[in-house]
Scaffold this active site. Structure first.
Site, PDB file in Angstrom:
ATOM      1  CG  ASP A   1      26.922 -10.548  -3.801  1.00  0.00           C
ATOM      2  OD1 ASP A   1      28.159 -10.439  -3.759  1.00  0.00           O
ATOM      3  OD2 ASP A   1      26.148  -9.733  -3.265  1.00  0.00           O
TER       4      ASP A   1
ATOM      5  NE  ARG B   1      29.938  -2.600   3.382  1.00  0.00           N
ATOM      6  CZ  ARG B   1      30.558  -1.594   2.762  1.00  0.00           C
ATOM      7  NH1 ARG B   1      30.908  -0.522   3.449  1.00  0.00           N
ATOM      8  NH2 ARG B   1      30.829  -1.663   1.484  1.00  0.00           N
TER       9      ARG B   1
ATOM     10  CG  ASP C   1      23.746  -7.322  -3.862  1.00  0.00           C
ATOM     11  OD1 ASP C   1      22.729  -6.706  -3.474  1.00  0.00           O
ATOM     12  OD2 ASP C   1      24.906  -6.868  -3.795  1.00  0.00           O
TER      13      ASP C   1
ATOM     14  CE  LYS D   1      24.537  -4.991  -6.593  1.00  0.00           C
ATOM     15  NZ  LYS D   1      25.694  -4.113  -6.386  1.00  0.00           N
TER      16      LYS D   1
ATOM     17  CG  ASP E   1      24.162  -2.486  -3.795  1.00  0.00           C
ATOM     18  OD1 ASP E   1      24.108  -3.721  -3.595  1.00  0.00           O
ATOM     19  OD2 ASP E   1      24.559  -1.982  -4.854  1.00  0.00           O
TER      20      ASP E   1
ATOM     21  CD  GLU F   1      24.670  -7.036  -0.345  1.00  0.00           C
ATOM     22  OE1 GLU F   1      24.708  -5.835  -0.651  1.00  0.00           O
ATOM     23  OE2 GLU F   1      25.350  -7.907  -0.939  1.00  0.00           O
TER      24      GLU F   1
ATOM     25  CE  LYS G   1      27.848 -10.004  -0.509  1.00  0.00           C
ATOM     26  NZ  LYS G   1      28.208  -8.720  -1.154  1.00  0.00           N
TER      27      LYS G   1
HETATM   28  N1  BES Z   1      27.952  -7.623  -4.226  1.00  0.00           N
HETATM   29  C1  BES Z   1      28.337  -6.262  -4.350  1.00  0.00           C
HETATM   30  C2  BES Z   1      29.793  -6.085  -4.780  1.00  0.00           C
HETATM   31  C3  BES Z   1      30.168  -6.535  -6.158  1.00  0.00           C
HETATM   32  C4  BES Z   1      30.191  -5.630  -7.195  1.00  0.00           C
HETATM   33  C5  BES Z   1      30.554  -7.829  -6.407  1.00  0.00           C
HETATM   34  C6  BES Z   1      30.561  -6.026  -8.459  1.00  0.00           C
HETATM   35  C7  BES Z   1      30.933  -8.235  -7.678  1.00  0.00           C
HETATM   36  C8  BES Z   1      30.949  -7.330  -8.704  1.00  0.00           C
HETATM   37  C9  BES Z   1      28.162  -5.561  -3.016  1.00  0.00           C
HETATM   38  O1  BES Z   1      27.130  -6.014  -2.207  1.00  0.00           O
HETATM   39  C10 BES Z   1      27.870  -4.141  -3.320  1.00  0.00           C
HETATM   40  O2  BES Z   1      26.849  -3.877  -3.862  1.00  0.00           O
HETATM   41  N2  BES Z   1      28.794  -3.248  -2.956  1.00  0.00           N
HETATM   42  C11 BES Z   1      28.635  -1.862  -3.196  1.00  0.00           C
HETATM   43  C12 BES Z   1      29.109  -1.126  -1.975  1.00  0.00           C
HETATM   44  C13 BES Z   1      28.712   0.329  -1.962  1.00  0.00           C
HETATM   45  C14 BES Z   1      27.217   0.459  -1.854  1.00  0.00           C
HETATM   46  C15 BES Z   1      29.402   0.995  -0.818  1.00  0.00           C
HETATM   47  C16 BES Z   1      29.468  -1.483  -4.418  1.00  0.00           C
HETATM   48  O3  BES Z   1      30.529  -2.052  -4.610  1.00  0.00           O
HETATM   49  O4  BES Z   1      29.013  -0.633  -5.186  1.00  0.00           O
HETATM   50 ZN    ZN Z   2      26.566  -7.939  -2.501  1.00  0.00          ZN
HETATM   51 MN    MN Z   3      25.279  -5.086  -2.673  1.00  0.00          MN
END
Ligand code: BES
Ligand code: ZN
Ligand code: MN
Length: 491
Positions: free
Chosen positions: A281, A344, A263, A270, A340, A342, A258
């Site tokens: 990220d 996947r 992000d 966020k 968010d 993104e 990834k």
């Molecule tokens: N990059 C984040 C995941 C992340 C969170 C990495 C904290 C490192 C530390 C990812 O893109 C994300 O935002 N995931 C969301 C998914 C949700 C929207 C289903 C999350 O984990 O809140």
């Molecule tokens: Zn992310």
């Molecule tokens: Mn995200």
């Protein structure tokens, strides 16, 4: 730092600092016993006074006043005997390098407890990784006088090990340090374009093939999910494909990382705290691109392709929206209910590109979900797979490489959460089990190719220094990918 190995005893080495690793059986430690005589009993007395029990994190240092060839001795506690062996040696090497630089030492010798060095080649590799990574620092933005001094120039491992083991440790450490650098650079610097430039550096230095696709080329290839994430950013996306193709290899492995260089969450923005570390990220991409230099340096006999769909995830007038329906490279349509989620999306199109290479196995590495950090904490990566045999080999390699990983399930029952009324699937499910629904989403894009998904949202960066791991990007994944491929290559 020049690293050598020889079966000298701790009383033979004339160095600025001798570091002795001690498990919790310090009273029976033969190295401690051998040093105490020449020191006239002061070592044991100091151990008693300072309550040095060999616990993890404990250090006891003393000047030898010329009574041993080593000017200073430091005992470093490693804790439980029988604990994770390579990890304990990496920590020992890391702490030794830190102590040496802290004490202004130029020459260092490291003695590991005999119980940890029965396989001397493995031990030498782990100690080498520990030493080099313990000396790692990301200080290029600090004023000269604020940078911690780097005096350490040479380290001697007190064990008989082949030079090839040290070289292997050096290659893994250099790749890990590069991955750390990529993660530690601010997002304003480490843009998708810059990631591609770094990939070009790696390709040139290691003799790898490189293909870089811009937005138009990705559009021609139908990468609708990846390009939707990219469309809100002023930075152009770059899809990076690095390939190592040795003659005569029978296995072909695809590594997808990834590569979201920042992000923000996109329109599903966020909050400040959630965004603070989001330059990290792209840690998955950093790992898969960096490990390629170690694979090439070690001339492994396995074909390896590293893929990274690099992009920012930003909110703007051109950003992708909630409710949008996107078409993936694989043809499946996806309804967006959270911009968010993104990672996947970018991974799905990269996995489809990867399947076109007809791999024998495919892996992906991603800072994918906060839910995975909730489940396993900040130091352990979550692993999901559609293939028990491959997953077992992967976890065995992780254990040998000193990285903690734990398998999570991909429960069929959660799949209904990704159902959409108007498209083939949605991009997120409900809150509970968020790491698993992310894994289930990716599973839709790997067909029946043996696949392992590694969610490294927790261990990819840290705010606590530990042994060979510095604050910031950790380079997590590089060591395990290398170890896994080394085993494939040797099989
Ligand atoms: N990059 C984040 C995941 C992340 C969170 C990495 C904290 C490192 C530390 C990812 O893109 C994300 O935002 N995931 C969301 C998914 C949700 C929207 C289903 C999350 O984990 O809140
Ligand atoms: Zn992310
Ligand atoms: Mn995200």
């Amino acid at each position: 730092m020049k690293i050598t190995a020889a079966a000298s005893t701790p009383l033979q080495v004339k160095v600025d600092l001798l570091v002795v690793g001690c498990e919790d059986d310090v009273d029976e430690n033969p190295i401690v016993a051998s040093l105490d005589g020449p020191l006239g009993g002061t070592l044991r007395r100091a151990m008693q006074d300072e309550r040095f029990r060999g616990k993890p994190g404990q250090v006891l240092s003393l000047h030898t006043q010329g009574r041993t060839p080593a000017a200073r001795i430091a005992l470093v506690g490693l804790g439980d005997r029988g604990g994770a062996r390579p990890a304990a040696l990496q920590v020992l090497g890391g702490r030794a390098a830190r102590l040496a630089n802290g004490a202004g030492a130029i020459t260092l010798a490291v003695a590991a407890p005999p119980s940890l060095t029965t396989d001397s080649a493995t031990a030498a590799q782990a100690l080498t990784e520990g030493l080099l990574l313990g000396a790692y620092r990301f200080d290029r933005y600090l004023a000269e006088d604020k940078r911690a001094p780097r005096t350490l120039a040479s380290a001697q491992l007190l064990l008989a090990a082949p030079a090839s083991a040290i070289a292997r440790g050096e290659h893994v450490a250099a790749a890990t340090a590069r991955a750390r650098d990529l993660v530690n650079e601010p997002a304003a610097v480490m843009t998708p374009t810059r990631m591609a430039a770094v990939a070009a550096e790696i390709a040139a230095a290691s003799g790898l093939e490189l293909v870089v696709l811009g937005p138009r080329e990705c559009a021609e290839r139908g990468m609708g999910l990846y390009l939707a994430v990219a469309q809100g950013s002023a930075q152009e996306p770059r899809f990076i494909h690095l390939a190592y193709k040795p003659a005569g290899a029978s296995k072909r492995v695809v590594l997808v990382g990834k590569g979201v260089t920042f992000d923000s969450g996109g329109l599903s923005l966020k909050p400040n705290d959630g965004m603070l570390d989001m330059k990290t990220d792209m840690a998955g991409a950093a790992a898969v691109l960096s490990v390629m230099q170690a694979i090439a340096a070690e001339k492994l006999s396995v074909e390896v392709h590293a893929l990274a769909a690099c992009t920012e995830n930003m909110p703007s007038g051109t950003a992708y929206k909630l409710g949008d329906v996107l078409r993936s490279k694989a043809g499946k349509t996806v309804e967006i209910n959270n911009t968010d989620a993104e990672g996947r999306l970018t991974l799905a199109d990269a996995l489809t590109y990867g399947l076109d290479l007809k791999p024998t196995a495919v892996f992906d590495f991603a800072t994918l979900t906060g839910a995975c950090v909730v489940a396993l904490g900040p130091y352990i990566a979550g692993v999901m797979s559609n293939n028990d045999a491959l997953c077992g080999q992967w976890l065995a390699a992780a254990g040998a490489a000193g990285e903690e990983m734990w398998r999570l399930p991909l429960p069929d029952r959660l799949h209904e959460q990704l159902k959409s009324e108007i498209a083939d699937m949605k991009n997120t499910g409900e809150r509970w089990g968020g790491a698993l629904t992310a894994g289930l989403f990716l599973k839709e894009f790997v067909g029946d190719v043996p696949w392992v998904h590694v969610d490294l949202a927790g261990p990819s960066s840290t705010d606590k220094e530990n042994g060979h791991v510095a604050k910031g990007g950790t380079g997590f994944g590089v060591a395990t990918i290398f170890e896994y491929l080394r085993r494939v290559s040797a099989a």
